[in-house]
Design a protein around this motif. Structure first.
Motif, PDB file in Angstrom:
ATOM      1  N   ALA A 293      32.418  41.276  37.878  1.00 35.57           N
ATOM      2  CA  ALA A 293      32.773  39.848  37.772  1.00 35.57           C
ATOM      3  C   ALA A 293      34.253  39.703  37.420  1.00 35.57           C
ATOM      4  N   ARG A 294      34.728  40.578  36.517  1.00 36.75           N
ATOM      5  CA  ARG A 294      36.153  40.485  36.140  1.00 36.75           C
ATOM      6  C   ARG A 294      37.053  40.862  37.310  1.00 36.75           C
ATOM      7  N   MET A 295      36.557  41.805  38.139  1.00 33.62           N
ATOM      8  CA  MET A 295      37.341  42.174  39.336  1.00 33.62           C
ATOM      9  C   MET A 295      37.408  40.978  40.291  1.00 33.62           C
ATOM     10  N   THR A 296      36.271  40.304  40.423  1.00 35.38           N
ATOM     11  CA  THR A 296      36.233  39.136  41.319  1.00 35.38           C
ATOM     12  C   THR A 296      37.209  38.064  40.844  1.00 35.38           C
ATOM     13  N   ILE A 297      37.186  37.798  39.552  1.00 32.58           N
ATOM     14  CA  ILE A 297      38.087  36.774  38.985  1.00 32.58           C
ATOM     15  C   ILE A 297      39.543  37.164  39.236  1.00 32.58           C
ATOM     16  N   THR A 298      39.852  38.470  39.068  1.00 34.21           N
ATOM     17  CA  THR A 298      41.223  38.932  39.312  1.00 34.21           C
ATOM     18  C   THR A 298      41.601  38.727  40.770  1.00 34.21           C
ATOM     19  N   MET A 299      40.707  39.120  41.665  1.00 29.35           N
ATOM     20  CA  MET A 299      40.995  38.970  43.102  1.00 29.35           C
ATOM     21  C   MET A 299      41.210  37.496  43.441  1.00 29.35           C
ATOM     22  N   MET A 349      40.924  47.874  35.855  1.00 33.09           N
ATOM     23  CA  MET A 349      40.521  47.278  37.138  1.00 33.09           C
ATOM     24  C   MET A 349      41.455  46.134  37.512  1.00 33.09           C
ATOM     25  N   VAL A 350      41.880  45.380  36.472  1.00 32.35           N
ATOM     26  CA  VAL A 350      42.801  44.270  36.778  1.00 32.35           C
ATOM     27  C   VAL A 350      44.087  44.852  37.368  1.00 32.35           C
ATOM     28  N   TRP A 351      44.580  45.931  36.674  1.00 30.07           N
ATOM     29  CA  TRP A 351      45.838  46.570  37.132  1.00 30.07           C
ATOM     30  C   TRP A 351      45.651  47.126  38.537  1.00 30.07           C
ATOM     31  N   MET A 352      44.468  47.710  38.769  1.00 34.27           N
ATOM     32  CA  MET A 352      44.146  48.334  40.068  1.00 34.27           C
ATOM     33  C   MET A 352      44.217  47.284  41.183  1.00 34.27           C
ATOM     34  N   ILE A 353      43.619  46.138  40.950  1.00 30.29           N
ATOM     35  CA  ILE A 353      43.592  45.099  41.992  1.00 30.29           C
ATOM     36  C   ILE A 353      44.994  44.546  42.212  1.00 30.29           C
ATOM     37  N   GLU A 354      45.732  44.344  41.110  1.00 35.16           N
ATOM     38  CA  GLU A 354      47.096  43.814  41.255  1.00 35.16           C
ATOM     39  C   GLU A 354      47.966  44.797  42.046  1.00 35.16           C
ATOM     40  N   ARG A 355      47.811  46.099  41.822  1.00 36.83           N
ATOM     41  CA  ARG A 355      48.568  47.087  42.578  1.00 36.83           C
ATOM     42  C   ARG A 355      48.205  47.056  44.050  1.00 36.83           C
TER      43      ARG A 355
END
Ligand SMILES: Cc1ncc(COP(=O)(O)OP(=O)(O)O)c(N)n1
Ligand SMILES: Cc1ncsc1CCOP(=O)(O)O
Length: 399
Positions: A293-299, A349-355
């Motif tokens: 869910a946090r990955m989805t919010i980040t995306m 995961m947040v950093w991963m998606i931002e990268r």
């Protein structure tokens, strides 16, 4: 199901036609709308009103399907008589608006009094009812200012409900349109009043200074997210033996406006393998925290339409097939993760998606890593919705 609405246009959307249409839509009823007055106003104050001529309005009404129920809001009172002559058998609900809640005088008392008998039901407040003079077709609204009750009476019927604290622009419009809507649903008038009060309470509990009916309609999306997840779950369970990782799998699907992981539907307890079969520990819910869910919010911070994330066990061949089939793949190299990110729970995961987004300059279909100290290798698949993500996963599974 349709209701013909003749009401004024309130550009602030709190009262008048915009509110009437929202209420009827909340009941799944289509509104045919003919504007009967233009106003200059905002949520706090009415500055001017100009009523439309009947002949103009009549031309618009004549080409529409004859209505069974008509709701009249801010209009010249003789409009009610004209409608009665056009539609002798229709049910007319007239919301009398002598003055706005901000004190602007809309209509002449004598005129209103002359035409109330042409409507089947006239909705007005205590004060207006006294000034116009009681009539058996009056539905009178009013609160016990001294306590927290709202009281509505119609003939011998008196219904009291607890008042939602606050003053809300557009209450009278919303209430009278709700009555018209329930009448169109063939409720007897007493039940239509009761149901309209209940509906208004649910809306006002979600509102601040204006009747925010649109927030009620948001609740449909909550149903849609959870229903979508529960409906597609069997398809994820079917391929589960090939996709569920050691830590378990989740399918996270966000509300269109989600900014918190609690606005993302998921399966609390995750999907897990039990004796070789994939099982879900619970049905879909917004409760509980969730990595996916946090990955989805980040995306969604970058691509708001990318509302779904699913984690899949890592297999080299899955990633190779994804690339071969044209999916946008990003390899996340944990060794490049800054120490301060690695130390903070949930930040990787947040950093991963931002990268991934900064390098790909577009939403990745999947991000994978081969694992790290105590971290299982994983593939995260992203998409607009669970169906789309499932199709991407199936592409990875198939030779
Ligand atoms: C176009 C239009 N119609 C009705 C009103 C009255 O709204 P309000 O003053 O908030 O009164 P209630 O709807 O709460 O009874 C309006 N302002 N504009
Ligand atoms: C532990 C973990 N880390 C990345 S995906 C995953 C499994 C699903 O986690 P959640 O159920 O918290 O979304």
């Amino acid at each position: 199901m349709m209701v013909l609405v003749l009401s004024g246009f309130d550009p602030s959307g709190g009262a008048g036609m915009l509110q009437d249409v929202k209420i009827l839509s909340a009941l799944g009823i289509r509104a045919h709308g003919v504007i009967s007055a233009l106003t200059v106003q905002n949520e706090e104050k009415v500055f001017s009103v100009s009523f439309r001529d009947w002949e103009e309005m009549k031309r618009e009404i004549e080409v529409l399907t004859p209505p069974r129920v008509i709701k009249v809001g801010l209009a010249r009172p003789e409009v009610v008589k004209n409608l009665r002559e056009m539609f002798p058998d229709s049910t007319i609900v007239w919301n009398v608006v002598l003055e706005s809640s901000s004190g602007f005088r809309f209509q002449d008392l004598g005129e209103v009094r002359e035409f109330t008998s042409y409507a089947d039901y006239v909705v007005l407040n205590n004060e207006e009812a006294k000034r116009v003079g009681e009539h058996e077709n009056f539905i009178v609204t009013g609160g016990h200012e001294k306590d927290d009750r709202i009281r509505v009476r119609y003939r011998e019927l008196v219904i009291e409900i607890s008042r939602v604290p606050g003053e809300f622009h557009g209450t009278g419009c919303a209430f009278s349109s709700a009555i018209a809507g329930f009448l169109a649903l063939n409720y007897p008038v007493e039940e239509a009043i009761r149901a309209a009060m209940e509906l208004l309470r649910k809306i006002l509990e979600r509102s601040s200074s204006v009747v925010e009916t649109e927030k009620l309609l948001r609740d449909w999306h909550k149903y849609d997210v959870l229903n979508t997840l529960d409906e597609i779950l069997p398809e994820f369970l079917e391929i589960g033996p090939l996709t569920v990782p050691e830590v378990g799998q989740n399918v996270s699907y966000a509300l269109p406006w989600a900014q918190s992981e609690y606005e993302v539907g998921k399966f609390p307890g995750r999907i897990r393998l039990k004796e070789g079969k994939a099982v879900a520990v619970s049905c879909a819910s917004f409760r509980d925290r969730s990595h996916t869910a946090r990955m989805t919010i980040t995306m969604m911070r970058f691509y708001p339409y990318m509302r779904c994330t699913v984690n899949v066990r890592y297999r080299k061949e899955y990633v190779e097939r994804a690339r071969k089939k044209g999916l946008k793949v990003y390899h996340y190299d944990r060794s490049k993760e800054p120490e301060e990110i690695r130390e903070k729970e949930g930040q990787s995961m947040v950093w991963m998606i931002e990268r991934a987004i900064s390098e790909l300059k577009s939403p990745p279909d999947l991000i994978y890593n081969e694992g790290w100290w105590g971290k299982e290798a994983m593939i995260r698949v992203f998409g607009r919705n669970p169906k789309e993500v499932l199709e991407k996963i199936k592409l990875m599974l198939k030779e």
